[in-house]
Write a protein that holds these residues in place. Sequence first.
Motif, short mmCIF file in Angstrom:
data_model
loop_
_atom_site.label_atom_id
_atom_site.label_comp_id
_atom_site.label_asym_id
_atom_site.label_seq_id
_atom_site.Cartn_x
_atom_site.Cartn_y
_atom_site.Cartn_z
N ASP A 128 2.06 -0.41 12.76
CA ASP A 128 1.64 0.97 12.47
C ASP A 128 2.78 1.82 11.90
OD1 ASP A 128 -1.10 0.99 13.25
OD2 ASP A 128 -0.44 0.80 15.33
N GLU A 129 3.98 1.24 11.81
CA GLU A 129 5.14 2.06 11.44
C GLU A 129 5.41 2.00 9.93
OE1 GLU A 129 8.50 1.10 13.90
OE2 GLU A 129 7.23 1.00 15.69
N LEU A 130 5.25 3.16 9.30
CA LEU A 130 5.50 3.23 7.85
C LEU A 130 6.98 2.99 7.55
CD1 LEU A 130 2.67 4.54 8.01
CD2 LEU A 130 3.43 6.20 6.30
N ALA A 131 7.25 2.53 6.35
CA ALA A 131 8.64 2.35 5.91
C ALA A 131 8.81 3.02 4.55
CB ALA A 131 8.96 0.87 5.81
N SER A 132 10.06 3.25 4.16
CA SER A 132 10.35 3.84 2.85
C SER A 132 10.95 2.78 1.93
CB SER A 132 11.36 4.98 2.99
OG SER A 132 10.78 6.06 3.66
N VAL A 133 10.44 2.73 0.71
CA VAL A 133 10.93 1.73 -0.23
C VAL A 133 12.34 2.12 -0.70
CG1 VAL A 133 10.48 0.47 -2.37
CG2 VAL A 133 8.57 1.30 -0.99
N LEU A 139 0.87 -1.18 0.00
CA LEU A 139 0.00 0.00 0.00
C LEU A 139 0.90 1.23 0.00
CD1 LEU A 139 -2.55 -1.11 2.78
CD2 LEU A 139 -2.65 -1.55 0.32
N ILE A 140 1.08 1.82 -1.17
CA ILE A 140 1.99 2.96 -1.32
C ILE A 140 1.20 4.26 -1.17
CG2 ILE A 140 3.72 4.06 -2.80
CD1 ILE A 140 4.48 1.20 -2.29
N LEU A 141 1.70 5.17 -0.35
CA LEU A 141 1.07 6.49 -0.26
C LEU A 141 1.41 7.25 -1.55
CD1 LEU A 141 1.05 5.54 2.73
CD2 LEU A 141 1.38 7.92 3.36
N PRO A 142 0.38 7.72 -2.27
CA PRO A 142 0.62 8.32 -3.59
C PRO A 142 1.67 9.44 -3.56
CG PRO A 142 -1.71 8.02 -3.24
CD PRO A 142 -1.05 7.68 -1.94
N GLU A 143 2.50 9.43 -4.59
CA GLU A 143 3.55 10.41 -4.82
C GLU A 143 4.58 10.46 -3.70
OE1 GLU A 143 2.96 13.44 -7.52
OE2 GLU A 143 0.80 13.53 -7.29
N THR A 144 4.74 9.34 -2.99
CA THR A 144 5.80 9.23 -1.99
C THR A 144 6.46 7.86 -2.18
OG1 THR A 144 4.64 8.04 -0.24
CG2 THR A 144 4.27 10.42 -0.35
N LEU A 145 7.49 7.62 -1.37
CA LEU A 145 8.10 6.29 -1.34
C LEU A 145 7.64 5.54 -0.10
CD1 LEU A 145 11.76 7.27 -2.31
CD2 LEU A 145 9.93 6.50 -3.83
N LYS A 146 6.68 6.11 0.62
CA LYS A 146 6.23 5.53 1.89
C LYS A 146 5.25 4.40 1.65
CE LYS A 146 8.24 8.44 4.80
NZ LYS A 146 9.26 8.00 5.73
N VAL A 147 5.40 3.38 2.47
CA VAL A 147 4.49 2.24 2.36
C VAL A 147 3.85 1.96 3.71
CG1 VAL A 147 6.40 0.60 2.61
CG2 VAL A 147 4.28 -0.16 1.58
N GLN A 148 2.53 1.77 3.67
CA GLN A 148 1.76 1.50 4.88
C GLN A 148 1.76 -0.01 5.12
OE1 GLN A 148 -0.44 3.24 7.20
NE2 GLN A 148 -0.52 1.16 8.04
N PRO A 149 2.19 -0.46 6.31
CA PRO A 149 2.12 -1.90 6.58
C PRO A 149 0.67 -2.39 6.59
CG PRO A 149 3.51 -0.79 8.20
CD PRO A 149 2.81 0.28 7.42
N PHE A 150 0.47 -3.58 6.13
CA PHE A 150 -0.84 -4.24 6.22
C PHE A 150 -0.52 -5.69 6.60
CE2 PHE A 150 -4.70 -5.93 3.72
CZ PHE A 150 -5.51 -5.81 4.83
N VAL A 151 -0.19 -5.85 7.88
CA VAL A 151 0.36 -7.14 8.34
C VAL A 151 -0.77 -8.16 8.48
CG1 VAL A 151 1.66 -8.27 10.17
CG2 VAL A 151 2.17 -5.90 9.56
N ARG A 152 -0.58 -9.28 7.82
CA ARG A 152 -1.57 -10.37 7.83
C ARG A 152 -0.80 -11.68 7.68
NH1 ARG A 152 -5.02 -9.12 3.77
NH2 ARG A 152 -5.83 -11.23 3.95
N PRO A 153 -1.46 -12.81 7.91
CA PRO A 153 -0.76 -14.09 7.72
C PRO A 153 -0.24 -14.24 6.28
CG PRO A 153 -2.79 -14.40 8.95
CD PRO A 153 -2.81 -12.98 8.48
N ILE A 154 0.87 -14.96 6.15
CA ILE A 154 1.51 -15.17 4.85
C ILE A 154 0.96 -16.44 4.22
CG2 ILE A 154 3.71 -15.60 3.69
CD1 ILE A 154 5.05 -14.06 6.01
#
Lengths: 286, 95
Positions: free
Chosen positions: A206-211, A146-161
Amino acid sequence: MMRIRLELPPFIFDIHSSVGFVEQNIHNMYPDDLFINPSRPADYFVGVEKANGLRKFIRPQASFSFDAIEPFKTLPLNHAYASLEWGINYVVANQSLQYVILHSGIVAKGDNAVLLPGPPGSGKSTMTAYLSGRQGWRLLSDEMALILPETLKVQPFVRPICLKNNSVDLVKRWYPEAKFSTVARNTHKGDVVHLCPADSSWQQRDELASVKAIVFPRYDERIDLEITELNQNQGFMQLAQNAVNLNLHGQQGFNTLVSLIENCAVFEVVYNNVEAVKTFLEQDVL
Amino acid sequence: MIKKITSWDVFHHETLPCTAPTVSCPKYTITDSTLLHKFADGSGVVLYQKNTGAATGLTLDIEDVLAGENMDADTLKLLNQLSASGFLTSNHSKY
């Protein structure tokens, strides 16, 4: 009948089911603190129920629903939990227009994320499972970035693999203490088992990361590790093929993909040695 | 998933052997709904049709090609392909 409210940042799901093992799997896969007070508003209402009709006496079926709509054909009852997880993917991919969504595994070491886009069978879930369980790494998502538009930030969406076929035994050998769901046999993806992510992934949900890097993985049992750096044009085209809702974002979506490509290292990695891939990422990329 | 035209052919257009004679062709222009980006590493350009979500990468400079008067049959085929996919529009009425 089970009815729960599950907080899976950034969303809250209302989930209902009358299938006993679905409830058991949910409680096995998700930590207790994600089960929240039902008075909190939910973003999406989903469920999986036993299907009615004469067929239930011969071959019991289950049906996934979203807002009382059943978007898919019924599946064997044995697939009920897997179909709930897939259904949640479907709902988010189609409804969450605030993100540019890529069909990709995504893991991070600290706040530096690595996108692992690829079609089913490419080994992205296996690689995601391996990396997300190593020291210092965490899972952001196994299925969609889930990429925040026009950024390199990605919102975690943690779920089972979601693990398929041979990768199930492989991951069980790597992580014998991990929690696994019941097996959904003979699905359209083969035998499917879900893996509960490591505690560190849930804690940082809840912690965003940068690609920082984009790696197109391809498992090949004959090749230990083969790395090819892609140019930006090649990288863009491969990434665009894994974009789920790019056409809905217009110029903003296009700019997002361009920005990712121009600010990240992009590689195609053919592998059978996951530890070698991890070493490459840690020493040469991040 | 994003729609795409046969990007592999397009992608490697530059490397295809061109044996056909050059021909005059109708003028093409990039449509208003097509976004174009030139990559900083010199690997070419990408066209994105924002109404349909179609994208394609090109190793040639499409703006130079469109400015040219004569072109070979392969290039013309490429332009027709891009036109059919909504990236370009042809100005047949002028001819």
